[in-house]
Design a protein around this motif. Structure first.
Motif, mmCIF file in Angstrom:
data_model
loop_
_atom_site.group_PDB
_atom_site.id
_atom_site.type_symbol
_atom_site.label_atom_id
_atom_site.label_comp_id
_atom_site.label_asym_id
_atom_site.label_seq_id
_atom_site.Cartn_x
_atom_site.Cartn_y
_atom_site.Cartn_z
ATOM 1 N N LEU A 188 -9.632 -3.974 -28.277
ATOM 2 C CA LEU A 188 -9.566 -3.580 -29.691
ATOM 3 C C LEU A 188 -8.118 -3.451 -30.152
ATOM 4 C CD1 LEU A 188 -12.373 -0.854 -29.870
ATOM 5 C CD2 LEU A 188 -12.529 -3.279 -30.432
ATOM 6 N N ASP A 189 -7.271 -2.992 -29.264
ATOM 7 C CA ASP A 189 -5.853 -2.848 -29.584
ATOM 8 C C ASP A 189 -5.219 -4.211 -29.872
ATOM 9 O OD1 ASP A 189 -3.450 -1.625 -30.020
ATOM 10 O OD2 ASP A 189 -3.129 -0.955 -27.964
ATOM 11 N N LYS A 190 -5.553 -5.193 -29.049
ATOM 12 C CA LYS A 190 -4.999 -6.534 -29.228
ATOM 13 C C LYS A 190 -5.433 -7.167 -30.542
ATOM 14 C CE LYS A 190 -4.450 -7.645 -24.315
ATOM 15 N NZ LYS A 190 -4.931 -8.496 -23.181
ATOM 16 N N LYS A 191 -6.589 -6.760 -31.027
ATOM 17 C CA LYS A 191 -7.090 -7.295 -32.298
ATOM 18 C C LYS A 191 -6.618 -6.476 -33.497
ATOM 19 C CE LYS A 191 -11.122 -9.671 -30.436
ATOM 20 N NZ LYS A 191 -12.562 -9.941 -30.559
ATOM 21 N N GLY A 192 -5.770 -5.480 -33.233
ATOM 22 C CA GLY A 192 -5.208 -4.681 -34.321
ATOM 23 C C GLY A 192 -6.198 -3.767 -34.999
ATOM 24 N N LEU A 193 -7.218 -3.301 -34.263
ATOM 25 C CA LEU A 193 -8.269 -2.477 -34.863
ATOM 26 C C LEU A 193 -8.047 -0.972 -34.690
ATOM 27 C CD1 LEU A 193 -11.393 -4.608 -33.852
ATOM 28 C CD2 LEU A 193 -10.163 -4.589 -36.023
ATOM 29 N N LEU A 194 -7.009 -0.592 -33.941
ATOM 30 C CA LEU A 194 -6.740 0.823 -33.717
ATOM 31 C C LEU A 194 -5.665 1.324 -34.671
ATOM 32 C CD1 LEU A 194 -6.586 0.926 -29.802
ATOM 33 C CD2 LEU A 194 -8.602 1.048 -31.288
ATOM 34 N N LEU A 195 -5.813 2.570 -35.105
ATOM 35 C CA LEU A 195 -4.812 3.184 -35.969
ATOM 36 C C LEU A 195 -3.583 3.505 -35.123
ATOM 37 C CD1 LEU A 195 -4.231 4.231 -38.844
ATOM 38 C CD2 LEU A 195 -5.122 6.447 -38.110
ATOM 39 N N GLU A 196 -2.468 2.972 -35.520
ATOM 40 C CA GLU A 196 -1.238 3.091 -34.737
ATOM 41 C C GLU A 196 -0.892 4.552 -34.443
ATOM 42 O OE1 GLU A 196 3.431 1.556 -34.931
ATOM 43 O OE2 GLU A 196 1.988 0.991 -36.496
ATOM 44 N N GLY A 197 -0.541 4.799 -33.186
ATOM 45 C CA GLY A 197 -0.107 6.130 -32.785
ATOM 46 C C GLY A 197 -1.214 7.100 -32.425
ATOM 47 N N THR A 198 -2.476 6.653 -32.448
ATOM 48 C CA THR A 198 -3.583 7.577 -32.166
ATOM 49 C C THR A 198 -4.202 7.379 -30.785
ATOM 50 O OG1 THR A 198 -5.262 6.121 -33.164
ATOM 51 C CG2 THR A 198 -4.158 7.713 -34.620
ATOM 52 N N ARG A 199 -3.880 6.276 -30.120
ATOM 53 C CA ARG A 199 -4.479 6.031 -28.810
ATOM 54 C C ARG A 199 -3.809 6.880 -27.732
ATOM 55 N NH1 ARG A 199 -5.087 0.329 -25.329
ATOM 56 N NH2 ARG A 199 -5.731 1.374 -23.398
ATOM 57 N N LYS A 200 -4.644 7.445 -26.853
ATOM 58 C CA LYS A 200 -4.115 8.152 -25.689
ATOM 59 C C LYS A 200 -5.188 8.227 -24.604
ATOM 60 C CE LYS A 200 -5.252 12.880 -27.184
ATOM 61 N NZ LYS A 200 -4.692 14.236 -27.368
ATOM 62 N N ASP A 201 -4.761 8.449 -23.379
ATOM 63 C CA ASP A 201 -5.700 8.639 -22.277
ATOM 64 C C ASP A 201 -6.197 10.078 -22.339
ATOM 65 O OD1 ASP A 201 -5.295 6.054 -21.450
ATOM 66 O OD2 ASP A 201 -3.822 6.588 -19.910
ATOM 67 N N LEU A 202 -7.511 10.236 -22.424
ATOM 68 C CA LEU A 202 -8.103 11.562 -22.613
ATOM 69 C C LEU A 202 -8.602 12.184 -21.316
ATOM 70 C CD1 LEU A 202 -9.122 13.762 -24.590
ATOM 71 C CD2 LEU A 202 -11.265 12.460 -24.766
ATOM 72 N N LEU A 203 -9.415 11.424 -20.555
ATOM 73 C CA LEU A 203 -10.091 11.986 -19.379
ATOM 74 C C LEU A 203 -10.003 11.085 -18.162
ATOM 75 C CD1 LEU A 203 -13.395 12.976 -21.216
ATOM 76 C CD2 LEU A 203 -11.589 14.567 -20.540
ATOM 77 N N LYS A 204 -10.325 11.682 -17.019
ATOM 78 C CA LYS A 204 -10.506 10.930 -15.784
ATOM 79 C C LYS A 204 -11.843 11.333 -15.161
ATOM 80 C CE LYS A 204 -5.728 9.934 -14.498
ATOM 81 N NZ LYS A 204 -4.718 9.988 -13.414
ATOM 82 N N ALA A 253 -9.145 6.732 -29.332
ATOM 83 C CA ALA A 253 -8.302 6.296 -30.449
ATOM 84 C C ALA A 253 -9.087 6.383 -31.752
ATOM 85 C CB ALA A 253 -7.817 4.861 -30.242
ATOM 86 N N VAL A 254 -8.344 6.511 -32.847
ATOM 87 C CA VAL A 254 -8.928 6.445 -34.183
ATOM 88 C C VAL A 254 -8.897 4.989 -34.627
ATOM 89 C CG1 VAL A 254 -8.676 7.168 -36.595
ATOM 90 C CG2 VAL A 254 -8.135 8.768 -34.740
ATOM 91 N N LEU A 255 -9.963 4.550 -35.271
ATOM 92 C CA LEU A 255 -10.030 3.170 -35.750
ATOM 93 C C LEU A 255 -9.269 3.027 -37.067
ATOM 94 C CD1 LEU A 255 -11.558 0.952 -34.152
ATOM 95 C CD2 LEU A 255 -12.322 3.273 -33.604
ATOM 96 N N LYS A 256 -8.603 1.896 -37.224
ATOM 97 C CA LYS A 256 -7.820 1.644 -38.434
ATOM 98 C C LYS A 256 -8.708 1.632 -39.669
ATOM 99 C CE LYS A 256 -4.409 -1.272 -38.065
ATOM 100 N NZ LYS A 256 -3.635 -2.533 -37.920
ATOM 101 N N SER A 257 -9.962 1.268 -39.494
ATOM 102 C CA SER A 257 -10.895 1.171 -40.620
ATOM 103 C C SER A 257 -11.475 2.522 -41.042
ATOM 104 C CB SER A 257 -12.038 0.218 -40.263
ATOM 105 O OG SER A 257 -12.741 0.696 -39.116
ATOM 106 N N SER A 258 -11.136 3.589 -40.324
ATOM 107 C CA SER A 258 -11.680 4.917 -40.639
ATOM 108 C C SER A 258 -11.349 5.321 -42.072
ATOM 109 C CB SER A 258 -11.124 5.965 -39.671
ATOM 110 O OG SER A 258 -11.512 7.265 -40.075
ATOM 111 N N LYS A 259 -12.351 5.825 -42.774
ATOM 112 C CA LYS A 259 -12.156 6.302 -44.144
ATOM 113 C C LYS A 259 -11.786 7.788 -44.172
ATOM 114 C CE LYS A 259 -15.356 2.894 -46.113
ATOM 115 N NZ LYS A 259 -16.609 2.669 -46.880
ATOM 116 N N ASN A 260 -11.786 8.398 -42.982
ATOM 117 C CA ASN A 260 -11.430 9.818 -42.861
ATOM 118 C C ASN A 260 -10.423 9.977 -41.724
ATOM 119 O OD1 ASN A 260 -13.478 11.096 -44.794
ATOM 120 N ND2 ASN A 260 -14.806 9.896 -43.455
#
Length: 260
Positions: free
Chosen positions: A94-110, A222-229
């Motif tokens: 999804l990141d490669k396709k530019g669908l993630l909101l920049e700066g919101t992706r992170k590793d959350l759990l293991k 991550a938050v999606l770039k298309s998010s309306k909120n």
């Protein structure tokens, strides 16, 4: 002169009231759609209760499934605000396709990968026991779309038993279905996450996969770039790393990823 004075007073009262009305307005409500890996179901439902107590104006709607299926839904335009995958592969796509909101992706759990059997079973105590003729069916996630299935394939390959296990494999659409096959006795054993195994009193863990047999099980968010909120979505992602959420995740068998 009297009329002129009334007009001046009227104008002054308007200019002083409007700013107050703006700053005291209640925050707008929001509905967030969270697409999350099936293995997160129990933890996320608990977190929903605590989050909505703090943010009563925000409604959370969950969509659980295999990470691969959720990825495809997002690529096809599904209205999703936050995505939590059980592997980095789907998030990378999804990141490669530019669908993630920049700066919101992170590793959350293991998480960890474990071998489970029905509670009363005694014939399987190790991964290599899966090659026994008495073991007929082994529940695995579909490797192409279910990260747990891909991790299982890596483990079986590293242990050099994949070819012997493949004919016995019963492939599931997500890790929860694989767990259900073992719970119901429709499989003699299964490979699932520690968090899933801990959620069920009907199975027991007989072996934890050595970490050097598979890639690290990392859950990115991550938050999606298309998010309306977007602001509410970012707030929710931040909430997932606080102490209250951490306790919930740890009770379910997860650990917080370093730096999250």
């Amino acid at each position: 002169m009297f009329l002129s004075l009334l007009l001046v007073v009227g104008c002054n009262s308007t200019t002083t009231l409007n700013p107050r009305a703006t700053t005291s307005a209640a925050p707008e409500s929001a509905t967030l759609t969270i697409s999350a890996a099936a293995s997160l179901k129990d933890a996320m439902q608990q977190i929903q209760q605590s989050y909505t107590k703090e943010k009563p104006n925000v409604k959370l709607t969950y969509n659980f499934g295999s990470s691969g299926a959720l990825q495809q839904q997002i690529e096809q335009g599904a209205g999703v605000d936050v995505f939590i995958s059980a592997a980095t592969k789907q998030m990378d796509a999804l990141d490669k396709k530019g669908l993630l909101l920049e700066g919101t992706r992170k590793d959350l759990l293991k998480n960890q990968v474990v071998l489970v059997v029905p509670q009363k079973s005694t014939q399987v105590t190790d991964f290599k026991d899966l090659t026994k003729p008495s073991v007929k069916k082994i529940a695995l996630g579909e490797p192409k779309s279910v990260p747990a299935g891909e991790y299982a394939q890596q483990i079986l390959t590293a242990l050099k038993i994949l070819d012997a296990v493949k004919p016995k494999a019963v492939y599931a659409k997500d890790v929860r279905q694989a767990l259900n096959y073992v719970e119901s006795g429709n499989a003699d054993a299964g490979i699932v996450y520690l968090s899933d195994a801990k959620s069920s009193p009907k199975v027991k863990i007989v072996k934890t996969a050595p970490e050097n047999t598979h890639k690290s099980v990392v859950y990115p968010v991550a938050v999606l770039k298309s998010s309306k909120n977007a602001d509410a979505a970012k707030d929710f992602v931040q909430f997932l790393s606080n102490n209250q959420a951490k306790t919930t995740f740890e009770n379910q068998g997860f650990t917080l990823a370093t730096g999250s």
